[in-house]
Motif scaffolding. Structure first.
Motif, mmCIF file in Angstrom:
data_model
loop_
_atom_site.group_PDB
_atom_site.id
_atom_site.type_symbol
_atom_site.label_atom_id
_atom_site.label_comp_id
_atom_site.label_asym_id
_atom_site.label_seq_id
_atom_site.Cartn_x
_atom_site.Cartn_y
_atom_site.Cartn_z
ATOM 1 N N PHE A 176 2.265 -71.804 -8.987
ATOM 2 C CA PHE A 176 1.661 -72.429 -7.814
ATOM 3 C C PHE A 176 2.068 -73.893 -7.722
ATOM 4 O O PHE A 176 2.412 -74.382 -6.644
ATOM 5 N N LYS A 177 2.042 -74.592 -8.857
ATOM 6 C CA LYS A 177 2.411 -76.009 -8.876
ATOM 7 C C LYS A 177 3.858 -76.197 -8.429
ATOM 8 O O LYS A 177 4.172 -77.099 -7.652
ATOM 9 N N TRP B 285 4.097 -75.626 -4.746
ATOM 10 C CA TRP B 285 3.475 -76.752 -4.043
ATOM 11 C C TRP B 285 4.435 -77.936 -3.958
ATOM 12 O O TRP B 285 4.497 -78.628 -2.952
ATOM 13 N N GLN B 286 5.202 -78.155 -5.022
ATOM 14 C CA GLN B 286 6.110 -79.298 -5.063
ATOM 15 C C GLN B 286 7.406 -79.046 -4.314
ATOM 16 O O GLN B 286 8.001 -79.977 -3.769
ATOM 17 N N TRP C 17 8.070 -76.471 -1.829
ATOM 18 C CA TRP C 17 8.036 -75.792 -0.536
ATOM 19 C C TRP C 17 7.096 -76.549 0.384
ATOM 20 O O TRP C 17 6.362 -77.437 -0.038
ATOM 21 N N LYS D 161 3.911 -77.530 1.998
ATOM 22 C CA LYS D 161 2.572 -77.347 1.434
ATOM 23 C C LYS D 161 1.688 -76.424 2.282
ATOM 24 O O LYS D 161 0.929 -75.631 1.758
ATOM 25 N N SER D 162 1.825 -76.514 3.618
ATOM 26 C CA SER D 162 1.011 -75.650 4.473
ATOM 27 C C SER D 162 1.394 -74.177 4.284
ATOM 28 O O SER D 162 0.541 -73.292 4.303
ATOM 29 N N THR E 186 2.653 -72.902 1.474
ATOM 30 C CA THR E 186 2.151 -72.518 0.155
ATOM 31 C C THR E 186 0.680 -72.142 0.249
ATOM 32 O O THR E 186 0.262 -71.116 -0.295
ATOM 33 N N LEU E 187 -0.114 -72.959 0.945
ATOM 34 C CA LEU E 187 -1.536 -72.638 1.116
ATOM 35 C C LEU E 187 -1.722 -71.350 1.914
ATOM 36 O O LEU E 187 -2.562 -70.506 1.560
ATOM 37 N N THR F 66 -0.859 -68.396 -0.237
ATOM 38 C CA THR F 66 -1.893 -68.232 -1.267
ATOM 39 C C THR F 66 -3.111 -67.526 -0.682
ATOM 40 O O THR F 66 -3.633 -66.570 -1.279
#
Length: 197
Positions: free
Chosen positions: A130-131, A134-135, A137, A139-140, A142-143, A146
């Motif tokens: 996940f980290k 997040w770094q 890709w 961020k929106s 990734t969320l 998820t």
């Protein structure tokens, strides 16, 4: 020496990979990425995603791929054999004993005792993935993925392979679109430069 390292690395995984399949993934990561550096974290993530999308046991697919990447067909054979041998021998030797002890508290206690350790190993690896997402890709996105994953896997009880297939199809479509868009923009810039010259 590389063949021996392949054998030792995957033999350890086969020997220590209690529970099989997904519980072996952190061990594969420890050997292939951290110890022997046969691949990077990003390559490992890609191999894991593709391995999950294809049918069959994930651990042997990863062993085959990593072995092939390191030393071709012979490397793939050695990695798969090294991972399977401890399990095969253990099953043959211990099957009778386990069958006799299946109702005893010893086997149950061993099973319950190892489960928290496996859970923590999987949680640490999930956090690392996940980290990294997040770094590297948007961020929106990734969320969003998820949340989609939690809803699909926990609430809708969707097959993980199906979800991975959907995610791969989305990523392929998006990356193809962006690559084509970039190519068209470059062609347009080249055409504009040629026109202005």
């Amino acid at each position: 020496m590389v063949y021996w390292n392949l054998f030792l690395g995957f033999f350890r995984i086969g020997l220590l990979g209690y529970g099989g399949g997904p519980t072996m993934i952190p061990l594969v990561h420890a050997e292939a990425v951290q110890k022997y550096q046969w691949m990077t974290d990003d390559e490992f993530t890609d191999v894991l995603a593709m391995g999950n999308a294809l049918p069959g046991p994930i651990a042997t697919k990863m062993a085959g791929y990593i072995g092939y990447k390191v030393k071709g067909y012979l490397g793939a054979f050695i990695a798969i054999a090294a991972m399977v041998i401890p399990v095969l021998v253990g099953m043959i030797l211990l099957l009778g004993l386990i069958y006799k002890l299946k109702d005893s508290g010893i086997v149950g206690g061993m099973t319950h005792g190892i489960q928290p350790v496996i859970g923590v190993m999987m949680a640490v690896m999930a956090y690392d993935f996940f980290k990294k997402a997040w770094q590297s890709w948007v961020k929106s996105k990734t969320l969003a993925w998820t949340l989609i994953s939690i809803i699909a896997l926990v609430l809708l009880n969707l097959n993980p392979g199906l979800l991975i297939g959907i995610a791969l199809a989305y990523a392929f479509t998006e990356s193809t679109y962006l690559a084509n868009k970039k190519k068209r923009n470059q062609q347009q810039r080249d055409a504009d430069r040629g026109f202005s010259a």
